[in-house]
Design an enzyme around this catalytic site. Structure first.
Site, mmCIF file in Angstrom:
data_model
loop_
_atom_site.group_PDB
_atom_site.id
_atom_site.type_symbol
_atom_site.label_atom_id
_atom_site.label_comp_id
_atom_site.label_asym_id
_atom_site.label_seq_id
_atom_site.Cartn_x
_atom_site.Cartn_y
_atom_site.Cartn_z
ATOM 1 C CG ASP A 128 -14.506 -26.579 -78.561
ATOM 2 O OD1 ASP A 128 -15.002 -27.519 -79.270
ATOM 3 O OD2 ASP A 128 -14.637 -26.900 -77.326
ATOM 4 C CG ASN A 157 -24.858 -31.827 -73.973
ATOM 5 O OD1 ASN A 157 -25.730 -31.291 -73.721
ATOM 6 N ND2 ASN A 157 -24.140 -32.289 -74.996
ATOM 7 C CG ASP A 192 -30.220 -29.416 -78.311
ATOM 8 O OD1 ASP A 192 -28.650 -29.743 -78.316
ATOM 9 O OD2 ASP A 192 -30.960 -30.213 -78.340
ATOM 10 C CD GLU A 229 -18.476 -29.744 -78.194
ATOM 11 O OE1 GLU A 229 -17.573 -30.119 -77.602
ATOM 12 O OE2 GLU A 229 -19.427 -30.023 -78.757
#
Length: 358
Positions: free
Chosen positions: A219, A227, A236, A262
């Protein structure tokens, strides 16, 4: 090809192609290809070699048919499918023949006594991705060559479509659906590391013992903050870079999936827990050392667990996820092994629950 009438062979070929293109599993499609061409060519043994991006053979699938006489005197054909990962040194004659196929991008033959070893390339997007091999006492006729080329073209095109459907659009990694589709085969490989009868439609793999496989959940730490601060396009881009970094660090035989958001899942083989930990540590350190655009640094947390045939896939996934959650709680940017957490008393070894990613 064999003693069947041409009309019967053509009908059988169409039927086999229909079965091949109804399958939604890439490895079963490979088996179906061997089942289609073996009887068509009148041979008992066929082989399929798969290459990675560096043109190294990473998997070999063998199909063998033999006649078995039952106690009542009846005879029947029994087929066995054997899959070998990381085949190591291949026979010299196979290496020499497939090298020519790769360089010339066309079928080649090599005589061995009174037999002829014949190899065809598996081509997709202009590149050779593998080879189809068989051996018999004569060369391929023009009609047979046309049929083989046609079947291999159908196979390659259909295989490519299946492969695309199992890929994550952003990173190009295998996706969650591919992972779930693979669980049965993976657990078969863990529980039965020898070849099995093809009648059960599950490939056997000759490889490492069951305790040598490990599943990790990886992770990206504080990804929501990235973000929220820089926007989803930057997010991205970060995920794409992370995926490519992990692909370059993991070995070609390791399996890497984007599970969602993620989160990534990796399945590796390693002889000991220490070796497995070192592999995952290389991934963590490699990402920590990389200079990402727009952000100062990036870290990942990893939780992993050993795969065992007596555990359901969801249980192993849950164990790895619990270990990941513990790594997050303890400050992130670290790796935890489920068994070590049990041994030190952090976890109690309890029954699984559905994995809960975050």
């Amino acid at each position: 090809m064999n003693n069947e009438a041409p009309g019967n062979r053509f009908h059988g070929l169409l039927g086999n192609l229909g079965k091949l293109t109804s399958i939604r599993d890439t490895e079963l499609v490979e088996q179906s290809l061997l089942r289609t061409l073996g009887p068509l060519l009148g041979v008992l043994d066929t082989e399929l070699y798969r290459l990675d991006e560096s043109q190294t053979v990473v998997r070999v699938i063998y199909s063998h048919r033999s006649k078995v006489v039952d106690s009542d005197g009846g005879a029947r054909l029994v087929e066995r499918i054997e899959e070998i990962t990381n085949p190591g040194d291949l026979p010299a004659e196979v290496v020499a023949l497939t090298d020519n196929v790769r360089l010339l991008r066309r079928p080649c033959t090599r005589r061995q006594g009174d037999q002829v070893l014949i190899a065809y390339p598996l081509v997709g997007d202009g590149d050779v991705h593998g080879y189809f091999l068989f051996k018999r006492d004569r060369e391929v006729s023009p009609n047979e060559d046309t049929v083989i080329r046609g079947v291999l073209e159908v196979f390659s095109n259909y295989y490519a479509l299946l492969d695309v459907s199992m890929r994550d659009r952003l990173t190009g990694l295998f996706n969650r659906q591919a992972l779930e589709n693979s669980f049965e085969r993976l657990w078969t490989a863990v529980g039965r590391p020898t070849s099995v009868s093809a009648e059960d439609d599950t490939p056997g793999r000759r490889g490492l013992p069951s305790h040598s496989y490990w599943l990790a959940v990886i992770d990206v730490d504080h990804f929501k903050r990235i973000n929220d601060t820089y926007g989803h396009m930057v997010g991205d881009e970060i995920l794409l870079l992370v995926a490519r970094l992990m692909t370059s660090i993991f070995r070609s035989t390791d399996l890497l999936y984007r599970y969602g958001g993620e989160e990534f899942v990796a399945i590796i083989n390693a002889e000991t827990a220490e070796i497995a930990h070192n592999i995952f540590e290389r991934v963590r350190l490699g990402i920590a050392a990389h200079h990402f655009p727009r952000i100062d640094s990036l870290a990942v947390s990893i939780g992993y667990a050993a795969i065992a045939p007596n555990l359901l896939p969801v249980e192993v996934l849950s164990r790895a996820d619990r270990s990941l959650y513990q790594a997050k709680q303890d400050g992130r940017n670290r790796i935890y092994d489920y068994q070590e957490l049990v041994d030190t008393g952090v976890f109690k070894d309890v029954d699984y629950a559905e994995p809960e990613f975050f």
